[in-house]
Design a protein around this motif. Sequence first.
Motif, PDB file in Angstrom:
ATOM      1  N   ALA A  90       0.832  -1.210   0.000  1.00 44.02           N
ATOM      2  CA  ALA A  90       0.000   0.000   0.000  1.00 44.02           C
ATOM      3  C   ALA A  90       0.867   1.261   0.000  1.00 44.02           C
ATOM      4  O   ALA A  90       0.524   2.261  -0.642  1.00 44.02           O
ATOM      5  CB  ALA A  90      -0.944  -0.001   1.199  1.00 44.02           C
ATOM      6  N   ASP A  91       2.010   1.211   0.685  1.00 48.96           N
ATOM      7  CA  ASP A  91       2.931   2.349   0.702  1.00 48.96           C
ATOM      8  C   ASP A  91       3.542   2.555  -0.682  1.00 48.96           C
ATOM      9  O   ASP A  91       3.674   3.684  -1.150  1.00 48.96           O
ATOM     10  CB  ASP A  91       4.045   2.127   1.734  1.00 48.96           C
ATOM     11  CG  ASP A  91       3.516   1.953   3.143  1.00 48.96           C
ATOM     12  OD1 ASP A  91       2.463   2.531   3.477  1.00 48.96           O
ATOM     13  OD2 ASP A  91       4.159   1.219   3.923  1.00 48.96           O
ATOM     14  N   LEU A  92       3.917   1.464  -1.345  1.00 47.10           N
ATOM     15  CA  LEU A  92       4.454   1.546  -2.701  1.00 47.10           C
ATOM     16  C   LEU A  92       3.430   2.195  -3.626  1.00 47.10           C
ATOM     17  O   LEU A  92       3.749   3.114  -4.373  1.00 47.10           O
ATOM     18  CB  LEU A  92       4.820   0.150  -3.217  1.00 47.10           C
ATOM     19  CG  LEU A  92       5.445   0.037  -4.607  1.00 47.10           C
ATOM     20  CD1 LEU A  92       6.259  -1.237  -4.710  1.00 47.10           C
ATOM     21  CD2 LEU A  92       4.418   0.081  -5.709  1.00 47.10           C
ATOM     22  N   TRP A  93       2.191   1.719  -3.564  1.00 47.66           N
ATOM     23  CA  TRP A  93       1.157   2.253  -4.448  1.00 47.66           C
ATOM     24  C   TRP A  93       0.904   3.735  -4.177  1.00 47.66           C
ATOM     25  O   TRP A  93       0.705   4.515  -5.101  1.00 47.66           O
ATOM     26  CB  TRP A  93      -0.129   1.452  -4.308  1.00 47.66           C
ATOM     27  CG  TRP A  93      -0.041   0.060  -4.877  1.00 47.66           C
ATOM     28  CD1 TRP A  93       0.993  -0.491  -5.576  1.00 47.66           C
ATOM     29  CD2 TRP A  93      -1.025  -0.954  -4.788  1.00 47.66           C
ATOM     30  NE1 TRP A  93       0.706  -1.788  -5.919  1.00 47.66           N
ATOM     31  CE2 TRP A  93      -0.532  -2.106  -5.452  1.00 47.66           C
ATOM     32  CE3 TRP A  93      -2.280  -1.029  -4.195  1.00 47.66           C
ATOM     33  CZ2 TRP A  93      -1.245  -3.287  -5.553  1.00 47.66           C
ATOM     34  CZ3 TRP A  93      -2.991  -2.221  -4.293  1.00 47.66           C
ATOM     35  CH2 TRP A  93      -2.485  -3.326  -4.972  1.00 47.66           C
ATOM     36  N   ALA A  94       0.918   4.140  -2.907  1.00 45.79           N
ATOM     37  CA  ALA A  94       0.688   5.549  -2.570  1.00 45.79           C
ATOM     38  C   ALA A  94       1.811   6.423  -3.132  1.00 45.79           C
ATOM     39  O   ALA A  94       1.551   7.473  -3.732  1.00 45.79           O
ATOM     40  CB  ALA A  94       0.582   5.719  -1.057  1.00 45.79           C
ATOM     41  N   LEU A  95       3.051   6.000  -2.952  1.00 45.31           N
ATOM     42  CA  LEU A  95       4.176   6.770  -3.479  1.00 45.31           C
ATOM     43  C   LEU A  95       4.174   6.800  -5.003  1.00 45.31           C
ATOM     44  O   LEU A  95       4.417   7.835  -5.619  1.00 45.31           O
ATOM     45  CB  LEU A  95       5.501   6.197  -2.977  1.00 45.31           C
ATOM     46  CG  LEU A  95       5.874   6.553  -1.550  1.00 45.31           C
ATOM     47  CD1 LEU A  95       7.015   5.672  -1.065  1.00 45.31           C
ATOM     48  CD2 LEU A  95       6.243   8.014  -1.446  1.00 45.31           C
ATOM     49  N   ASP A  96       3.904   5.671  -5.617  1.00 52.62           N
ATOM     50  CA  ASP A  96       3.934   5.619  -7.071  1.00 52.62           C
ATOM     51  C   ASP A  96       2.788   6.417  -7.694  1.00 52.62           C
ATOM     52  O   ASP A  96       2.951   7.000  -8.759  1.00 52.62           O
ATOM     53  CB  ASP A  96       3.910   4.166  -7.559  1.00 52.62           C
ATOM     54  CG  ASP A  96       4.529   4.034  -8.930  1.00 52.62           C
ATOM     55  OD1 ASP A  96       5.682   4.496  -9.101  1.00 52.62           O
ATOM     56  OD2 ASP A  96       3.868   3.501  -9.828  1.00 52.62           O
ATOM     57  N   ARG A  97       1.662   6.444  -7.015  1.00 54.50           N
ATOM     58  CA  ARG A  97       0.511   7.223  -7.494  1.00 54.50           C
ATOM     59  C   ARG A  97       0.864   8.714  -7.562  1.00 54.50           C
ATOM     60  O   ARG A  97       0.380   9.429  -8.426  1.00 54.50           O
ATOM     61  CB  ARG A  97      -0.674   6.984  -6.560  1.00 54.50           C
ATOM     62  CG  ARG A  97      -1.994   7.414  -7.081  1.00 54.50           C
ATOM     63  CD  ARG A  97      -3.178   6.949  -6.235  1.00 54.50           C
ATOM     64  NE  ARG A  97      -2.971   7.046  -4.801  1.00 54.50           N
ATOM     65  CZ  ARG A  97      -2.886   5.992  -3.970  1.00 54.50           C
ATOM     66  NH1 ARG A  97      -2.976   4.768  -4.431  1.00 54.50           N
ATOM     67  NH2 ARG A  97      -2.714   6.167  -2.674  1.00 54.50           N
ATOM     68  N   ALA A  98       1.728   9.191  -6.661  1.00 60.69           N
ATOM     69  CA  ALA A  98       2.136  10.591  -6.653  1.00 60.69           C
ATOM     70  C   ALA A  98       3.054  10.929  -7.832  1.00 60.69           C
ATOM     71  O   ALA A  98       3.236  12.102  -8.164  1.00 60.69           O
ATOM     72  CB  ALA A  98       2.837  10.926  -5.342  1.00 60.69           C
ATOM     73  N   ARG A  99       3.668   9.918  -8.451  1.00 61.83           N
ATOM     74  CA  ARG A  99       4.548  10.081  -9.619  1.00 61.83           C
ATOM     75  C   ARG A  99       5.732  11.014  -9.355  1.00 61.83           C
ATOM     76  O   ARG A  99       6.187  11.720 -10.243  1.00 61.83           O
ATOM     77  CB  ARG A  99       3.768  10.568 -10.835  1.00 61.83           C
ATOM     78  CG  ARG A  99       2.699   9.614 -11.284  1.00 61.83           C
ATOM     79  CD  ARG A  99       1.982  10.145 -12.511  1.00 61.83           C
ATOM     80  NE  ARG A  99       0.816   9.358 -12.816  1.00 61.83           N
ATOM     81  CZ  ARG A  99       0.799   8.332 -13.649  1.00 61.83           C
ATOM     82  NH1 ARG A  99       1.894   7.966 -14.251  1.00 61.83           N
ATOM     83  NH2 ARG A  99      -0.323   7.683 -13.893  1.00 61.83           N
ATOM     84  N   LEU A 100       6.229  11.015  -8.129  1.00 63.73           N
ATOM     85  CA  LEU A 100       7.359  11.866  -7.777  1.00 63.73           C
ATOM     86  C   LEU A 100       8.661  11.081  -7.699  1.00 63.73           C
ATOM     87  O   LEU A 100       9.733  11.659  -7.814  1.00 63.73           O
ATOM     88  CB  LEU A 100       7.096  12.567  -6.438  1.00 63.73           C
ATOM     89  CG  LEU A 100       5.887  13.502  -6.443  1.00 63.73           C
ATOM     90  CD1 LEU A 100       5.585  13.978  -5.033  1.00 63.73           C
ATOM     91  CD2 LEU A 100       6.132  14.674  -7.376  1.00 63.73           C
TER      92      LEU A 100
END
Length: 169
Positions: free
Chosen positions: A61-71
């Motif tokens: 879930a942490d990976l998906w949250a960070l990747d969703r931000a595209r930063l």
Amino acid sequence: MLWLIKRRESALPQLLAALDTVRQNLVECRTCGNVDTTDPCGICADPRRDARALCVVEDVADLWALDRARLFTGRYHVLGGRLSALEGAARRPDDRPPARTGAGRGIDEVVLAMNATLEGQTTAHYIAERLEDLPVRVTQLAHGLPVGGELDYMDEGTLAQALRARRPV
């Protein structure tokens, strides 16, 4: 939920069939621990990703949250747990991040993106110690006041971290 209960004869079988299809097609990426329909996952297989940067997270879930931000444009590693004195060794993170950053792996930076909890910070410290003899730069996400946060609503731990991490203007 109520919508499903009211339409249980028509909608529930379709939902159960869709969930079974998902269950059959999801796999864990053997490289990073992400959940996807392919192994390696889409992130690990993406040639546009910066293979020199590795972001270590506690959970998918942490990976998906960070990747969703595209930063973050590098690759990820999911620990699948965190160090916890209360939960014991059952939640101990795996030891692959140091192996993924070893000699000849081409990784220049490891970003420790642990949650701002006691367990998260303990885990970050553990991983950082494991990496200290390797030729990689180890960084950590900043902690402190959120954008738009008001001081009177912040807990003491957040305020303390924000004060410790202050920087010149």
